[in-house]
Design a protein around this motif. Structure first.
Motif, PDB file in Angstrom:
ATOM      1  N   ALA A 179       0.830  -1.209   0.000  1.00  0.00           N
ATOM      2  CA  ALA A 179       0.000   0.000   0.000  1.00  0.00           C
ATOM      3  C   ALA A 179       0.863   1.257   0.000  1.00  0.00           C
ATOM      4  N   ARG A 180       1.966   1.227   0.713  1.00  0.00           N
ATOM      5  CA  ARG A 180       2.852   2.399   0.771  1.00  0.00           C
ATOM      6  C   ARG A 180       3.495   2.695  -0.575  1.00  0.00           C
ATOM      7  N   GLU A 181       3.585   1.671  -1.427  1.00  0.00           N
ATOM      8  CA  GLU A 181       4.148   1.825  -2.773  1.00  0.00           C
ATOM      9  C   GLU A 181       3.084   2.174  -3.813  1.00  0.00           C
ATOM     10  N   THR A 182       1.830   2.223  -3.373  1.00  0.00           N
ATOM     11  CA  THR A 182       0.697   2.420  -4.277  1.00  0.00           C
ATOM     12  C   THR A 182       0.134   3.816  -4.098  1.00  0.00           C
ATOM     13  N   ASN A 183      -0.219   4.449  -5.198  1.00  0.00           N
ATOM     14  CA  ASN A 183      -0.737   5.812  -5.159  1.00  0.00           C
ATOM     15  C   ASN A 183      -2.246   5.816  -5.434  1.00  0.00           C
ATOM     16  N   LEU A 184      -3.039   5.588  -4.373  1.00  0.00           N
ATOM     17  CA  LEU A 184      -4.494   5.628  -4.478  1.00  0.00           C
ATOM     18  C   LEU A 184      -5.003   6.695  -3.518  1.00  0.00           C
ATOM     19  N   SER A 185      -6.101   7.353  -3.880  1.00  0.00           N
ATOM     20  CA  SER A 185      -6.601   8.408  -2.992  1.00  0.00           C
ATOM     21  C   SER A 185      -8.112   8.391  -2.806  1.00  0.00           C
ATOM     22  N   THR A 186      -8.822   7.480  -3.476  1.00  0.00           N
ATOM     23  CA  THR A 186     -10.278   7.412  -3.328  1.00  0.00           C
ATOM     24  C   THR A 186     -10.714   5.964  -3.119  1.00  0.00           C
ATOM     25  N   TRP A 187     -11.930   5.813  -2.584  1.00  0.00           N
ATOM     26  CA  TRP A 187     -12.491   4.471  -2.403  1.00  0.00           C
ATOM     27  C   TRP A 187     -12.632   3.770  -3.746  1.00  0.00           C
ATOM     28  N   GLU A 188     -13.064   4.492  -4.776  1.00  0.00           N
ATOM     29  CA  GLU A 188     -13.271   3.890  -6.094  1.00  0.00           C
ATOM     30  C   GLU A 188     -11.960   3.313  -6.637  1.00  0.00           C
ATOM     31  N   GLU A 189     -10.865   4.060  -6.473  1.00  0.00           N
ATOM     32  CA  GLU A 189      -9.561   3.559  -6.918  1.00  0.00           C
ATOM     33  C   GLU A 189      -9.162   2.315  -6.129  1.00  0.00           C
ATOM     34  N   LEU A 190      -9.485   2.294  -4.854  1.00  0.00           N
ATOM     35  CA  LEU A 190      -9.194   1.139  -4.006  1.00  0.00           C
ATOM     36  C   LEU A 190      -9.949  -0.097  -4.491  1.00  0.00           C
ATOM     37  N   TYR A 191     -11.240   0.058  -4.771  1.00  0.00           N
ATOM     38  CA  TYR A 191     -12.052  -1.068  -5.255  1.00  0.00           C
ATOM     39  C   TYR A 191     -11.507  -1.601  -6.575  1.00  0.00           C
ATOM     40  N   GLU A 192     -11.136  -0.695  -7.474  1.00  0.00           N
ATOM     41  CA  GLU A 192     -10.569  -1.094  -8.763  1.00  0.00           C
ATOM     42  C   GLU A 192      -9.244  -1.814  -8.587  1.00  0.00           C
ATOM     43  N   PHE A 193      -8.432  -1.347  -7.645  1.00  0.00           N
ATOM     44  CA  PHE A 193      -7.140  -1.966  -7.393  1.00  0.00           C
ATOM     45  C   PHE A 193      -7.310  -3.416  -6.927  1.00  0.00           C
ATOM     46  N   PHE A 194      -8.255  -3.654  -6.034  1.00  0.00           N
ATOM     47  CA  PHE A 194      -8.513  -5.023  -5.564  1.00  0.00           C
ATOM     48  C   PHE A 194      -8.878  -5.919  -6.741  1.00  0.00           C
ATOM     49  N   GLN A 195      -9.727  -5.435  -7.630  1.00  0.00           N
ATOM     50  CA  GLN A 195     -10.126  -6.219  -8.810  1.00  0.00           C
ATOM     51  C   GLN A 195      -8.912  -6.473  -9.708  1.00  0.00           C
ATOM     52  N   TYR A 196      -8.138  -5.419  -9.951  1.00  0.00           N
ATOM     53  CA  TYR A 196      -6.969  -5.507 -10.832  1.00  0.00           C
ATOM     54  C   TYR A 196      -5.951  -6.519 -10.305  1.00  0.00           C
ATOM     55  N   MET A 197      -5.743  -6.541  -8.993  1.00  0.00           N
ATOM     56  CA  MET A 197      -4.767  -7.444  -8.386  1.00  0.00           C
ATOM     57  C   MET A 197      -5.279  -8.877  -8.282  1.00  0.00           C
ATOM     58  N   GLY A 198      -6.571  -9.089  -8.555  1.00  0.00           N
ATOM     59  CA  GLY A 198      -7.143 -10.424  -8.450  1.00  0.00           C
ATOM     60  C   GLY A 198      -7.444 -10.810  -7.007  1.00  0.00           C
ATOM     61  N   TRP A 199      -7.640  -9.803  -6.154  1.00  0.00           N
ATOM     62  CA  TRP A 199      -7.921 -10.045  -4.747  1.00  0.00           C
ATOM     63  C   TRP A 199      -9.412 -10.183  -4.481  1.00  0.00           C
ATOM     64  N   GLY A 200     -10.244  -9.953  -5.467  1.00  0.00           N
ATOM     65  CA  GLY A 200     -11.684 -10.077  -5.298  1.00  0.00           C
ATOM     66  C   GLY A 200     -12.389  -8.741  -5.424  1.00  0.00           C
ATOM     67  N   GLU A 201     -13.696  -8.792  -5.262  1.00  0.00           N
ATOM     68  CA  GLU A 201     -14.546  -7.603  -5.374  1.00  0.00           C
ATOM     69  C   GLU A 201     -14.776  -7.034  -3.969  1.00  0.00           C
ATOM     70  N   LEU A 202     -14.196  -5.865  -3.724  1.00  0.00           N
ATOM     71  CA  LEU A 202     -14.310  -5.212  -2.423  1.00  0.00           C
ATOM     72  C   LEU A 202     -15.432  -4.182  -2.464  1.00  0.00           C
ATOM     73  N   THR A 203     -16.320  -4.250  -1.476  1.00  0.00           N
ATOM     74  CA  THR A 203     -17.393  -3.265  -1.372  1.00  0.00           C
ATOM     75  C   THR A 203     -17.523  -2.812   0.079  1.00  0.00           C
ATOM     76  N   LEU A 204     -17.884  -1.558   0.248  1.00  0.00           N
ATOM     77  CA  LEU A 204     -18.136  -1.012   1.573  1.00  0.00           C
ATOM     78  C   LEU A 204     -19.556  -1.378   1.974  1.00  0.00           C
ATOM     79  N   ILE A 205     -19.701  -2.014   3.129  1.00  0.00           N
ATOM     80  CA  ILE A 205     -21.005  -2.470   3.591  1.00  0.00           C
ATOM     81  C   ILE A 205     -21.622  -1.480   4.565  1.00  0.00           C
ATOM     82  N   LYS A 206     -20.827  -1.046   5.546  1.00  0.00           N
ATOM     83  CA  LYS A 206     -21.360  -0.178   6.588  1.00  0.00           C
ATOM     84  C   LYS A 206     -20.251   0.690   7.145  1.00  0.00           C
ATOM     85  N   GLU A 207     -20.583   1.928   7.438  1.00  0.00           N
ATOM     86  CA  GLU A 207     -19.623   2.844   8.043  1.00  0.00           C
ATOM     87  C   GLU A 207     -20.192   3.346   9.360  1.00  0.00           C
ATOM     88  N   LYS A 208     -19.453   3.103  10.434  1.00  0.00           N
ATOM     89  CA  LYS A 208     -19.834   3.551  11.759  1.00  0.00           C
ATOM     90  C   LYS A 208     -18.808   4.573  12.230  1.00  0.00           C
TER      91      LYS A 208
END
Length: 100
Positions: free
Chosen positions: A6-35
């Motif tokens: 993560a420290r080597e990666t330049n992401l700044s939004t949730w959308e970029e994070l979700y895309e990165f997970f897909q790109y890396m083959g780590w699966g589909e990441l979605t935000l379920i709940k924020e407390k």
């Protein structure tokens, strides 16, 4: 290891994070709940289903949790620690980011 990636990666939004997970083959990441002190994510998809159903070795998601903890800190400005909970029936992983 995940935090180092993560420290080597330049992401700044949730959308970029979700895309990165897909790109890396780590699966589909979605935000379920924020407390106030927690953010709950769900990780699912074909690759997650395969990892959870295999019987050769104990599977964990520490790499993804470390990466997610560091990127959540970058995006929100607060320190987080992530914990995983596997749902074998539903073939999903729930990752809870807890504010430190």
């Amino acid at each position: 290891m995940g935090k180092n990636i993560a420290r080597e990666t330049n992401l700044s939004t949730w959308e970029e994070l979700y895309e990165f997970f897909q790109y890396m083959g780590w699966g589909e990441l979605t935000l379920i709940k924020e407390k106030k002190k927690e953010i709950i994510f769900q990780l699912k998809g074909h690759i997650i289903e395969k990892r959870l159903s295999q019987k050769l070795y104990q599977v964990d998601f520490r790499l993804e949790c470390g990466f997610l903890a560091q990127m959540t800190q970058v995006i929100t400005g607060d320190t987080y620690e992530c914990l995983e909970e596997k749902n074998l029936k539903g073939s999903v992983v729930e990752i809870t980011a807890i504010k430190g």
